[in-house]
Enzyme design. Sequence first.
Site, PDB file in Angstrom:
ATOM      1  CG  LEU A   1      -9.572  15.423  -2.290  1.00 35.75           C
ATOM      2  CD1 LEU A   1      -9.811  15.856  -0.850  1.00 35.75           C
ATOM      3  CD2 LEU A   1     -10.015  16.522  -3.247  1.00 35.75           C
ATOM      4  CB  CYS A   2      -3.579  16.647  -4.266  1.00 37.89           C
ATOM      5  SG  CYS A   2      -1.846  16.828  -3.832  1.00 37.89           S
ATOM      6  N   PRO A   3      -2.632  13.654  -2.988  1.00 37.53           N
ATOM      7  CG  PRO A   3      -0.869  12.314  -2.165  1.00 37.53           C
ATOM      8  CD  PRO A   3      -2.176  12.963  -1.752  1.00 37.53           C
TER       9      PRO A   3
END
Lengths: 202, 88
Positions: free
Chosen positions: B20-22
Amino acid sequence: MAVQPVELTPAVEARIKQEVDARVDAALQARLQELLAPRPHPNGASPARRKRLAIVASKGTLDMAYPPLILATTAAAMDWEVGIFFTFYGLDILNRKKLPRLKVPPLGNPAMPVPVPNLLGALPGMTALATAMMQRWFTRARIPKLEQLLETARASGVQLISCTTTMGVMGVRQEELLPGVTFAGAATFLDFASEADVTLFV
Amino acid sequence: MASNGADLPVDRTLDCRGTLCPVPIIQARQALDALAPGQVLQVLATDLGSKADFPAFARHTGHELLAAREQDGTFIYYLRKAGPGRLE
């Protein structure tokens, strides 16, 4: 000034052609140089002036340590200049001993889906339970550990600034903090933030 | 983005599926740093936010997002590394 009429002999014609060619060549060269010159940065900033992000990290809980570090590392990946000012409980994020032990408090946090009523969050062991639960979520979602995010931040040039007032108030010594941290007060942060494109208080 | 990217020559593939982000952006940046200007990085991701994030990343860094497509639940991005003197 009166212009003397010139007879258009082949020699004069050749001379005119030579002159015109030379001027067109010069103009073309100049225009070509203009076109080949380095383009401005795509986001409108000149290469010398990068976008800048200034963050105040003031919370020392596991959940609130992530947002500043996620934003900082992402901004650095996008070529931004980034500084984080760690103040009050936020300084725990830079503390070698405290960083691996940041917790999530279930008390006073109704959003925390601990499977018991919020009031029971006051009972002994509930903070540990909530923390363990959140750590499991993070691990399952393959979110990097805070230590990794800090290392990425440091490696990509993010300035990690420790608030010296907090150090004085809480009795924190320089050697208790991670390597690469700089030490400063409010004026330094304001100076950095005064030229920032984005400033956040977390 | 003229093509869907399937026919683009790729110099390196980065698999960020399941993160997932980042993570996808940070890893893409690190992978691009290791490429030469003009080379193409293919990124595989499953983070829904990456659909918005990679165009933003490209706008800010100057790396060109040549194409983006979705295939069997995977988002695939093609980024061409920017370089000095590049006219496009």
